[in-house]
Design an enzyme around this catalytic site. Structure first.
Site, mmCIF file in Angstrom:
data_model
loop_
_atom_site.group_PDB
_atom_site.id
_atom_site.type_symbol
_atom_site.label_atom_id
_atom_site.label_comp_id
_atom_site.label_asym_id
_atom_site.label_seq_id
_atom_site.Cartn_x
_atom_site.Cartn_y
_atom_site.Cartn_z
ATOM 1 N N ASP A 1 -10.279 -3.951 -5.534
ATOM 2 C CA ASP A 1 -9.605 -3.316 -4.407
ATOM 3 C C ASP A 1 -10.191 -1.914 -4.268
ATOM 4 O O ASP A 1 -9.991 -1.061 -5.130
ATOM 5 C CB ASP A 1 -8.097 -3.258 -4.677
ATOM 6 C CG ASP A 1 -7.296 -2.655 -3.534
ATOM 7 O OD1 ASP A 1 -7.902 -2.056 -2.624
ATOM 8 O OD2 ASP A 1 -6.063 -2.789 -3.551
ATOM 9 N N SER B 1 0.825 -1.198 0.000
ATOM 10 C CA SER B 1 0.000 0.000 0.000
ATOM 11 C C SER B 1 0.865 1.256 0.000
ATOM 12 O O SER B 1 1.731 1.420 -0.860
ATOM 13 C CB SER B 1 -0.962 -0.049 1.195
ATOM 14 O OG SER B 1 -1.953 0.935 1.111
ATOM 15 N N HIS C 1 -7.543 -5.321 -0.278
ATOM 16 C CA HIS C 1 -6.331 -4.509 -0.340
ATOM 17 C C HIS C 1 -5.124 -5.178 0.305
ATOM 18 O O HIS C 1 -4.045 -4.595 0.325
ATOM 19 C CB HIS C 1 -6.611 -3.170 0.360
ATOM 20 C CG HIS C 1 -5.580 -2.120 0.130
ATOM 21 N ND1 HIS C 1 -5.182 -1.702 -1.134
ATOM 22 C CD2 HIS C 1 -4.826 -1.381 1.016
ATOM 23 C CE1 HIS C 1 -4.268 -0.757 -1.022
ATOM 24 N NE2 HIS C 1 -4.026 -0.556 0.271
#
Length: 267
Positions: A217, A95, A245
């Site tokens: 996502d 991320s 995610h």
């Protein structure tokens, strides 16, 4: 300053192997890599850490000023790398950590020789013909909710971020991770993350790069993966058969296979 203590640094795996640094995302800690470690430990030296304010880091080292930008977190990465004298490491960032890794590599290019970006996003806001997944109102509402009631926000948002509603234990784990983070420090990290714009920084990436995206996502839609891939010449884009995610938790076998294939091609 004892960097290893500050960032709760752990080194494991094969001491003779190439170093792989595993960097967690917002609201998480190094425990999120527990399903990745067994796949890599035999052949690679693994470095794990917690950003200041997360996990078992030394929270007395937290500075709202330093961590008001992603560069502050990138300095954590550089300082950990310097403390361990890392050279040509593979940086695996989940991320927002994917962008933190880009910034860290620009600060100390000799330390990072390749990137693995898991569900990366250089910018969360929709902007002209760029789709980041969120409108300005979305981000304002998200941050206002988080800042007014962090625990309630965590309980509501973590299952959405994780996806995989048919496996509620995954959402519960992410909720627990969010809730274990100091709310004041989490608010700073959240604002830094969701208001960041690292699109131009992608131009600095010249090392081998793997971009991993999921089929669905809500945080980093596939348009984002395509943008990151296009922005980094020679990068490899792999769409995992996974939703949510956090594919290293929800689809560890597919995620680990993609990472191992990329690492094998580097040698």
């Amino acid at each position: 300053m004892d960097i290893a203590r500050r960032n709760n640094v752990a080194v494991t795996g094969n001491p003779q192997g190439r170093t792989v640094v595993l960097a967690h995302g917002f609201g998480c800690d190094q425990n999120m890599w527990r399903l990745t470690l067994p796949a890599l430990a035999e052949d690679y030296r693994l470095v794990l850490f917690d950003y200041v304010g997360c996990g078992r880091s030394d929270t007395t080292a937290f500075s709202a000023e330093r961590y008001a930008t992603l560069e502050g977190y990138a300095r954590d990465v550089v300082e950990v790398s310097e403390a361990l004298d890392l050279r040509d490491a593979v940086f695996v960032g989940h991320s927002v950590s994917a962008m933190i890794g880009v910034l860290a590599a620009a600060m100390a290019p000799e330390r990072i020789g390749a990137h693995v970006m898991i569900a990366p996003s250089p910018h969360y806001l929709d902007d002209d013909d760029y789709r980041g997944g969120f409108s300005a109102d979305d981000i304002d509402e998200l941050l206002a909710s988080l800042e007014s009631n962090y625990l309630g926000w965590s309980a509501a948002m973590a299952p959405v971020i994780m996806g995989n509603a048919d496996r509620p234990e995954l959402g519960e784990e992410l909720t627990d991770s969010f809730c274990a983070t100091d709310p004041d420090m989490a608010r700073v990290f959240a604002r830094t993350t969701f208001l960041s714009d690292s699109r131009k920084d992608l131009r600095s990436v010249t090392v081998p790069t793997l971009v991993l995206e999921c089929t669905q996502d809500v945080i980093a839609p596939r348009e984002v993966g395509a943008f990151v891939h296009a922005a980094i010449p020679g990068s490899r884009l792999v769409t995992l058969d996974a939703t949510g995610h956090c594919p290293h938790l929800s689809a560890p076998d597919a995620t680990n296979t993609a990472i191992l294939n990329f690492l094998a091609d580097l040698s």
